[in-house]
Scaffold this motif. Structure first.
Motif, PDB file in Angstrom:
ATOM      1  N   VAL A  21       8.137  -7.997   1.615  1.00 41.95           N
ATOM      2  CA  VAL A  21       9.203  -8.855   1.574  1.00 41.95           C
ATOM      3  C   VAL A  21       9.784  -8.982   0.367  1.00 41.95           C
ATOM      4  CG1 VAL A  21      10.262 -11.098   2.085  1.00 41.95           C
ATOM      5  CG2 VAL A  21       9.325  -9.953   3.917  1.00 41.95           C
ATOM      6  N   PHE A  68      19.424 -13.650   2.113  1.00 41.23           N
ATOM      7  CA  PHE A  68      18.114 -13.551   2.837  1.00 41.23           C
ATOM      8  C   PHE A  68      18.610 -13.012   4.342  1.00 41.23           C
ATOM      9  CE2 PHE A  68      15.893 -16.581   0.115  1.00 41.23           C
ATOM     10  CZ  PHE A  68      14.862 -15.961  -0.111  1.00 41.23           C
ATOM     11  N   ALA A  69      20.066 -13.224   4.692  1.00 40.42           N
ATOM     12  CA  ALA A  69      20.438 -12.542   5.964  1.00 40.42           C
ATOM     13  C   ALA A  69      20.275 -11.098   6.104  1.00 40.42           C
ATOM     14  CB  ALA A  69      21.891 -13.087   6.348  1.00 40.42           C
ATOM     15  N   LEU A  72      16.367 -10.140   6.065  1.00 43.84           N
ATOM     16  CA  LEU A  72      15.771 -10.377   7.275  1.00 43.84           C
ATOM     17  C   LEU A  72      16.350  -9.034   8.219  1.00 43.84           C
ATOM     18  CD1 LEU A  72      16.337 -14.084   7.938  1.00 43.84           C
ATOM     19  CD2 LEU A  72      14.157 -12.944   8.312  1.00 43.84           C
ATOM     20  N   VAL A  75      13.652  -6.321   7.787  1.00 42.52           N
ATOM     21  CA  VAL A  75      12.577  -6.306   8.341  1.00 42.52           C
ATOM     22  C   VAL A  75      12.122  -5.667   9.615  1.00 42.52           C
ATOM     23  CG1 VAL A  75      10.719  -8.031   9.096  1.00 42.52           C
ATOM     24  CG2 VAL A  75      12.138  -8.552   7.085  1.00 42.52           C
ATOM     25  N   GLU A 104      10.722 -18.383   3.734  1.00 41.88           N
ATOM     26  CA  GLU A 104      11.991 -18.209   4.003  1.00 41.88           C
ATOM     27  C   GLU A 104      12.398 -17.054   4.911  1.00 41.88           C
ATOM     28  OE1 GLU A 104      11.699 -20.775   0.274  1.00 41.88           O
ATOM     29  OE2 GLU A 104      10.807 -18.763   1.049  1.00 41.88           O
ATOM     30  N   VAL A 105      11.355 -15.943   4.798  1.00 47.62           N
ATOM     31  CA  VAL A 105      11.621 -14.951   5.864  1.00 47.62           C
ATOM     32  C   VAL A 105      10.722 -15.356   7.184  1.00 47.62           C
ATOM     33  CG1 VAL A 105      11.227 -12.505   6.067  1.00 47.62           C
ATOM     34  CG2 VAL A 105      12.360 -13.605   4.028  1.00 47.62           C
ATOM     35  N   THR A 108      11.721 -17.234  10.111  1.00 44.60           N
ATOM     36  CA  THR A 108      12.453 -16.455  11.387  1.00 44.60           C
ATOM     37  C   THR A 108      11.773 -15.381  11.989  1.00 44.60           C
ATOM     38  OG1 THR A 108      14.580 -16.921  10.054  1.00 44.60           O
ATOM     39  CG2 THR A 108      14.384 -15.058  11.558  1.00 44.60           C
ATOM     40  N   VAL A 109      10.760 -14.515  11.338  1.00 43.77           N
ATOM     41  CA  VAL A 109      10.196 -13.628  11.884  1.00 43.77           C
ATOM     42  C   VAL A 109       9.070 -13.873  12.772  1.00 43.77           C
ATOM     43  CG1 VAL A 109       8.891 -11.471  11.088  1.00 43.77           C
ATOM     44  CG2 VAL A 109      11.037 -11.946   9.954  1.00 43.77           C
ATOM     45  N   SER A 112       9.963 -15.253  16.151  1.00 38.81           N
ATOM     46  CA  SER A 112      10.669 -14.036  17.060  1.00 38.81           C
ATOM     47  C   SER A 112       9.507 -13.137  17.591  1.00 38.81           C
ATOM     48  CB  SER A 112      11.561 -13.389  16.070  1.00 38.81           C
ATOM     49  OG  SER A 112      10.875 -12.553  15.115  1.00 38.81           O
TER      50      SER A 112
END
Length: 211
Positions: A21, A68-69, A72, A75, A104-105, A108-109, A112
Motif C-alpha cells: 500500500v 486514498f479513494a 483503495l 488494492v 487509512e486503507v 476499509t479493506v 470487506s
C-alpha cells in the motif's frame, strides 16, 4: 469477547492483499519507484523496519487525503483470501491482521474481507494532506508479535493454536511466536525460517492446515 478455537494472524501487504500500500500512496506523489526499492530492502531485512518506514512515509508528504479513494480502488485481495477467512470462521476461529501499513486503507479493506480484528500504523494529516509523519509508535516486528500474543490472550487461544502468515522479515517474530508460522509469497530469509512454505500465491492453500 468470546473464546475462539484458534487464531490466524495475517500480514497485510503482499499477504492479505497483493499490493504494497505504501507504494500505491507514493505513486500519488510520483515517488512510487523510489519507495518500492526501499520497501523491498526492508522486507528482505536489510534495514531497520521502523527507520525505513519513517523515511518512506516522509516521501508521502503532500499527498491529498482524497487520494486514498484511488489507492483503495487499486488494492487487490490475494486469491483465496475470502474462502480462507470463511473457513476460519466456519471452524470457530478468529481472523486477524497486523500490518506495518496503514489504518487509512486497512479500515476499509479488512472488514470487506471478513477480518475480525486488525492493527496498523496511522498517518498524520493536516489541512487535507499527509504530513509525511507516522502517528505514534510504529507497528514493527515486535509490535506484530505482541499483537498476536495479545489477541490470543483476549480470545482465550493458546499460542499453540495460533497461525501466523507473512512474507517479510518484519513478520519473523510474529511467525516464531505462533504455533505455526507460514511463509507466503515470501522473501528468502522468511522462507528459510518458516515452519512451512506456501508455494502458490493462493491463500486457500492454508485451509487444510486449519485446526
Amino acid at each position: 469477547m468470546p473464546d475462539a478455537r484458534f487464531l490466524v494472524v495475517f500480514d497485510a501487504d503482499s499477504t492479505l492483499i497483493r499490493n504494497e500500500v505504501i507504494e500505491l500512496i507514493a505513486d500519488e506523489a510520483g515517488r512510487g519507484a523510489e519507495v518500492a526499492l526501499a520497501t523491498e530492502a526492508a522486507m528482505r531485512g536489510e534495514v531497520d523496519f521502523a527507520t525505513s518506514l519513517r523515511s518512506r512515509v516522509e516521501a508521502l508528504a503532500g499527498v491529498p487525503v482524497a487520494a486514498f479513494a484511488r489507492v483503495l480502488a487499486r488494492v487487490e485481495p490475494t486469491p483465496g483470501v475470502v474462502p480462507l477467512i470463511e473457513a476460519i470462521h466456519a471452524r470457530g476461529g478468529v481472523a486477524a491482521v497486523v500490518s506495518g501499513g496503514f489504518h487509512e486503507v486497512l479500515d476499509t479493506v479488512a472488514p470487506s474481507l471478513g477480518v475480525d480484528v486488525w492493527r496498523a500504523n496511522r498517518l498524520v494529516a493536516e489541512d487535507g494532506a499527509l504530513t509525511g509523519v507516522v502517528d505514534g509508535g510504529i507497528v514493527d516486528a515486535e509490535g506484530k508479535a505482541a499483537a498476536l500474543r495479545g489477541w490470543a490472550a483476549a480470545y482465550g487461544v493458546p499460542l499453540a493454536r495460533t497461525i501466523a502468515i507473512g512474507d517479510g522479515a518484519n513478520d519473523l517474530r510474529m511467525m516464531a511466536a505462533a504455533g505455526l508460522g507460514l511463509a507466503f509469497n515470501a522473501k528468502p530469509a522468511v522462507r528459510a525460517q518458516a515452519d512451512l512454505v506456501i508455494e502458490r500465491v493462493d491463500l486457500a492453500e492454508v485451509i487444510p492446515l486449519l485446526p
